[in-house]
Design an enzyme around this catalytic site. Structure first.
Site, PDB file in Angstrom:
ATOM      1  N   GLU A  55       0.955  -1.091  -0.117  1.00 58.62           N
ATOM      2  CA  GLU A  55      -0.005   0.121   0.241  1.00 58.62           C
ATOM      3  C   GLU A  55       0.914   1.138   0.028  1.00 58.62           C
ATOM      4  O   GLU A  55       0.605   2.333  -0.692  1.00 58.62           O
ATOM      5  CB  GLU A  55      -0.896  -0.091   1.234  1.00 58.62           C
ATOM      6  N   ASP A 113     -14.969 -10.726   9.815  1.00 57.61           N
ATOM      7  CA  ASP A 113     -13.302 -10.741   9.816  1.00 57.61           C
ATOM      8  C   ASP A 113     -12.769 -10.352  11.079  1.00 57.61           C
ATOM      9  O   ASP A 113     -11.719 -10.655  11.472  1.00 57.61           O
ATOM     10  CB  ASP A 113     -12.652  -9.953   8.670  1.00 57.61           C
ATOM     11  N   ARG A 163     -18.470  -2.916   2.929  1.00 59.23           N
ATOM     12  CA  ARG A 163     -18.479  -4.186   2.304  1.00 59.23           C
ATOM     13  C   ARG A 163     -20.089  -4.821   2.312  1.00 59.23           C
ATOM     14  O   ARG A 163     -20.234  -5.131   1.263  1.00 59.23           O
ATOM     15  CB  ARG A 163     -17.704  -5.213   3.522  1.00 59.23           C
TER      16      ARG A 163
END
Lengths: 311, 282
Positions: A55, A113, A163
């Protein structure tokens, strides 16, 4: 039946729409399938740069491209954009290069997650950077509309998308969406509820609950956190006299922080901040996370009552 | 362009570098702050690069099709400013603004302040990635312009350098040309004491780069090294020129002295430097 969609899909669609502009390029860090930049990659591989799982490099490759007149759209998970914060600070924001960073999967709403993937501080950290516009839209239509406006912005931006699917509020209303301008979704006069992202639809639900108690709530979608729409905040204070902010983000430094900063320098009014109470998340379904974090509609309604009591 | 640089004689580049060394020492002495060591180690390389390779227009510093130069070790800005003054991007008077409020010569090179500066550096490990973006942009533009990046050896301890090294080779960026100023000293001490580097050429080769080593103060070798960076046979991917240099090179008491990474000379030391550079009588 309300249409449900994820904001990240609006981002992916906007990139495709923007492809007619030959200066638009897309940068990926191995999460294009998730952030939805993959559609652009499939259609325009020659203008898509894989940066691998890197990144920091990605942000500065974007800066280099922007310095040569390109308009780079870089995306990864919101949490991993934070890894490149100093690159965004020193290499993008400081020279004011129009790199557009999108962090998907933001907030605890991301779900199972768990805490490592649930960014609750991205809006705060990027809001501290001069020159950077910060957005967190609530549905796919507004995400697409805001993204489409970025090539004309001429300065860097950070946008958080989510998401999971949320109710679509703006079908057929694309033209009302404008960077920097909050949107009144429902008018009211007892309390103003200012929300962003996945909590906008929760704020509408809270307003319905309040209405059943005889309380009139004004609901605002503050999709742009920086620059914050101060005129609209002033109007809400004049009209309602008490405010609530609601965000799937730490109560420190995000939407609540931005509104509070405006209030103390302009028209002080009671403000209750609904958000993550300075703690990390955990694994759970999206709806479960809103309860665990105490940011769902009933908590927003309760905060509204507290704000009104402080008038 | 082929062969054009041959018209500039080695002696002329060496004289350009000498004048730059004088300006470097003056800048740091006037400001009583700054980074002379890394400016002196890089200056022969910068002089040769700008005098014989860089396709730039000092009267049009934002010319879109110019070669880019990114000084990733942005603290070594006095060297960069001295070259920019020699080339005519800025005036020699501008050099007096080094580290002064409102001056074009900010403490670390800044593209928003100084004509001829292509990247705002100062935070290590960033320039190579930025140069990679410039190289990709050139390819998208179907332009033959190049991105030259100078990095430091201590800087290679930043992990993001290796993100960029891997990515630039993956994308076969033959228009990305890196010069490593291998001066063996970083802020606190010798690199070898801070973080051992082991086999630097092998590291870059293993990442898929074309690699050549030279003496960064021997102008004949420097020119051969720049030929290597520009060579057609090395256009298959990114190339790095590892230039062995002396931190503080050219000023006796600064050479290989970690104290002069980021410190200014006092009055006596300044006079000695001017004598050693041929600017004053002993």
């Amino acid at each position: 039946m309300t249409r449900m969609a994820a904001t990240r899909d609006g981002y992916g669609q906007a990139l495709l729409d923007l492809a007619d502009n030959p200066k638009v390029v897309v940068l990926e860090a191995d999460l294009g399938k998730s952030t939805k930049s993959l559609h652009f990659r499939k259609a325009h591989p020659e203008r898509t740069v894989s940066c691998g799982i890197g990144e920091q490099n990605m942000l500065l490759v974007g800066a280099g491209l922007a310095s040569a007149g390109y308009i780079p759209f870089a995306s990864t998970f919101a949490i991993f954009t934070e890894r490149a914060f100093e690159q965004m600070r020193n290499g993008v924001a400081r020279p004011n290069l129009p790199v557009h960073l999108c962090g998907s999967h933001g907030g605890t709403h991301t779900g199972t997650d768990g805490s490592s993937a649930q960014s609750i501080e991205d809006l705060a950290v990027f809001r501290t950077l001069p020159n950077v516009v910060v957005m967190h839209p609530c549905d796919d239509v507004s995400t697409r509309a805001l993204t489409m406006q970025l090539p004309a912005l001429g300065q860097p931006s950070y946008m958080r998308t989510a998401r999971n699917k949320t109710p679509v509020l703006y079908d057929g209303r694309e033209n009302e969406i404008q960077i920097g301008k909050g949107i009144v979704l429902q008018d009211g006069h007892d309390v103003g509820i200012i929300a962003c992202g996945v909590l906008v639809s929760e704020a509408i639900k809270a307003a319905e609950q309040l209405a059943s108690q005889g309380i009139s709530a004004c609901v605002v979608d503050m999709h742009t956190l920086k620059p914050i729409d101060g005129d609209l905040i002033d109007k809400l204070v004049a009209q309602c006299g008490a405010l609530v902010t609601a965000e799937d983000h730490n109560i420190i430094g995000g939407l609540g922080g931005a509104v509070a900063e405006h209030l103390v320098s302009n028209t002080p009014a009671p403000l209750e901040r609904v958000g993550v109470q300075d703690r990390f998340g955990e694994s759970g379904q999206s709806d479960e996370m809103l309860e665990v974090m105490q940011i769902s509609a009933p908590y927003i309604a309760a905060a509204a009552q507290r704000a009104i009591n402080r008038k | 362009m082929a062969g054009e640089h041959m018209s500039v004689r080695i002696e002329e580049i060496e004289e350009m570098a000498r004048k730059c060394r004088v300006e470097i020492v003056k800048m740091v002495y006037r400001a009583q702050a700054g980074h002379p060591g890394g400016s002196l180690s890089e200056i022969d390389l910068l002089a040769a690069l700008y005098a014989t390779r860089m396709r730039v227009r000092p009267d049009d510093p934002k010319w879109a099709d110019r070669d880019r130069f990114i000084l990733s070790k942005g603290h070594a800005s006095p060297g960069m400013y001295a070259i920019l003054a020699e080339m005519g991007f800025i005036s020699h008077e501008d050099l007096k603004s080094y580290r002064v409020l409102g001056g074009v010569c900010q403490g670390h090179v800044d593209m928003k302040w100084c004509p001829g500066v292509d990247f705002s550096a100062g935070s290590l490990g960033m320039g190579l990635s930025f140069g990679m973006g410039c190289a990709i942009a050139a390819k998208l533009d179907k332009s033959d312009r190049r991105a030259f990046v100078m990095i430091g050896d201590g800087e290679m301890q930043e992990g993001s350098v290796w993100e960029a090294a891997m990515a630039a080779a993956h994308h076969e960026l033959g228009n990305l040309k890196v010069i490593l100023d291998r001066n063996r000293i970083q802020n606190d001490d010798f690199c070898e004491a801070q973080m051992r580097m082991f086999d630097i050429p092998a590291k870059w080769r293993s990442f898929g780069w074309n690699v050549k080593e030279i003496d960064g103060h021997n102008m004949t070798e420097v020119m051969e090294g720049l030929d290597f960076l520009e060579a057609e046979e090395n256009s298959n991917g990114p190339s790095i020129l590892i230039a062995h240099t002396i931190k503080g090179g050219g000023i006796s008491y600064m050479e290989n002295n970690p104290s002069f990474h980021g410190a200014a000379p006092n009055e006596e030391q300044f006079k000695l430097a001017m004598i050693e550079l041929g600017e004053a009588e002993a």
